[in-house]
Design an enzyme around this catalytic site. Sequence first.
Site, PDB file in Angstrom:
ATOM      1  N   HIS A  18       0.956  -1.033  -0.015  1.00 56.07           N
ATOM      2  CA  HIS A  18       0.030  -0.002   0.143  1.00 56.07           C
ATOM      3  C   HIS A  18       0.757   1.300  -0.077  1.00 56.07           C
ATOM      4  CE1 HIS A  18      -3.019  -3.016   1.844  1.00 56.07           C
ATOM      5  NE2 HIS A  18      -3.254  -2.794   0.735  1.00 56.07           N
ATOM      6  N   ARG A  60      -2.996   4.267  -1.293  1.00 54.32           N
ATOM      7  CA  ARG A  60      -3.225   3.048  -1.024  1.00 54.32           C
ATOM      8  C   ARG A  60      -2.945   2.106  -2.232  1.00 54.32           C
ATOM      9  NH1 ARG A  60      -4.696  -0.172   3.370  1.00 54.32           N
ATOM     10  NH2 ARG A  60      -5.788  -2.004   2.635  1.00 54.32           N
ATOM     11  N   ASN A  67      -2.938  -5.818  -2.258  1.00 59.56           N
ATOM     12  CA  ASN A  67      -3.200  -7.047  -1.147  1.00 59.56           C
ATOM     13  C   ASN A  67      -4.349  -8.062  -0.922  1.00 59.56           C
ATOM     14  OD1 ASN A  67      -1.454  -7.797   0.786  1.00 59.56           O
ATOM     15  ND2 ASN A  67      -2.527  -7.028   2.481  1.00 59.56           N
ATOM     16  N   TYR A 150      -8.259 -13.634   1.420  1.00 62.02           N
ATOM     17  CA  TYR A 150      -7.940 -12.309   1.309  1.00 62.02           C
ATOM     18  C   TYR A 150      -6.811 -12.139  -0.046  1.00 62.02           C
ATOM     19  CZ  TYR A 150      -9.472 -11.272   6.053  1.00 62.02           C
ATOM     20  OH  TYR A 150     -10.343 -11.279   7.263  1.00 62.02           O
ATOM     21  N   THR A 152      -3.386 -12.087  -0.429  1.00 66.31           N
ATOM     22  CA  THR A 152      -2.794 -11.123  -0.345  1.00 66.31           C
ATOM     23  C   THR A 152      -1.282 -11.296  -0.774  1.00 66.31           C
ATOM     24  OG1 THR A 152      -1.788 -12.369   1.905  1.00 66.31           O
ATOM     25  CG2 THR A 152      -3.703 -10.809   2.059  1.00 66.31           C
ATOM     26  N   GLU A 162       2.822 -10.663   7.883  1.00 67.88           N
ATOM     27  CA  GLU A 162       2.464  -9.381   7.825  1.00 67.88           C
ATOM     28  C   GLU A 162       2.507  -8.619   9.016  1.00 67.88           C
ATOM     29  OE1 GLU A 162      -1.500  -6.611   6.668  1.00 67.88           O
ATOM     30  OE2 GLU A 162      -0.960  -8.319   5.563  1.00 67.88           O
ATOM     31  N   TYR A 269     -10.324   0.511   5.817  1.00 67.68           N
ATOM     32  CA  TYR A 269     -11.241  -0.116   5.503  1.00 67.68           C
ATOM     33  C   TYR A 269     -12.961   0.227   5.412  1.00 67.68           C
ATOM     34  CZ  TYR A 269      -8.106  -4.050   6.537  1.00 67.68           C
ATOM     35  OH  TYR A 269      -6.952  -5.027   6.563  1.00 67.68           O
TER      36      TYR A 269
END
Length: 292
Positions: A18, A60, A67, A150, A152, A162, A269
């Site tokens: 990001h 982002r 991600n 996810y 990622t 992470e 989010y």
Amino acid sequence: YQLLNIPARRVAIFGGTHGNEMSGITLVNLWIKNGKEIQRKGVETKPFITNPRAVEKCTRYVDTDLNRAFTTENLSAPSGDDLPYEVKRAQQINEIFGPKGSPDAYDVIFDLHNTTSNMGCTLILESSKDHFNLQMICPVLLTEHPLLKYSTSRSVAKHPIEVGPQPQGVLRSNIFESMRVCPLTIDGLCCVGLEFPPCSVDVFRVWDKMDYPRDTNGNIIAMVHPNLQDCDWEPLNPGDPMFQMFDGTTVRYEGVGTVYPTFINEAAYYEKQQAFVTTRRETLVAGAIKKA
């Protein structure tokens, strides 16, 4: 006890997944210029900026969240100018550090992230059977869930990790220094012949995603309650305040049993319609490992 031989011969450190999460970006750029600090005998360590266009814009992402871009569909999509930038980038990263799910993939990927929530330094793991990462020392968020996927950037590796936290677009010295230490915790796991006995590890398994209360047009009509704000990893019991409506009334948690919220009021989010994530606390046994 039975020893699992876990090789850690190739390690990648990602920053800029990001483009507005400054700690990882700054650290990776530092290590690209001078990687002596992260080099270990017998281990190839590669620092890498994952989303350079987003980093340049301090945003982002450019087209879509990198991600969340490492799906089978995206990674196998025919290349072309019509693909979102982050999907193209995911394919490139998968070629360099994967292929995802293959024996040729990198052993460990540290994906350095920041968050606006009060999570502290957290390891985010995707499998309860990843004994290698369970031997690390940190609060552990386990995203292993049958309904929540996810895809990622860290999932390209055999042992993805992470870490966080920090506000977007900001570089703070205390967070920078605490994050700087995190990738160095693999020192012991990179020592040939060193053994780690079995141990019990408390983890927080992702349970559910909670959205803000909304009106019929989808507009948010409440805030995270002051009693919950900044209380990541603390117990939320049935009846506890959860949201404060704009008219001052309180929305209380009505779930069954105690949960432990995290990513509370995470700025990134809001677009994902997520106020916080609930987790359940459980204990896992990390098997004994030995560096082959």
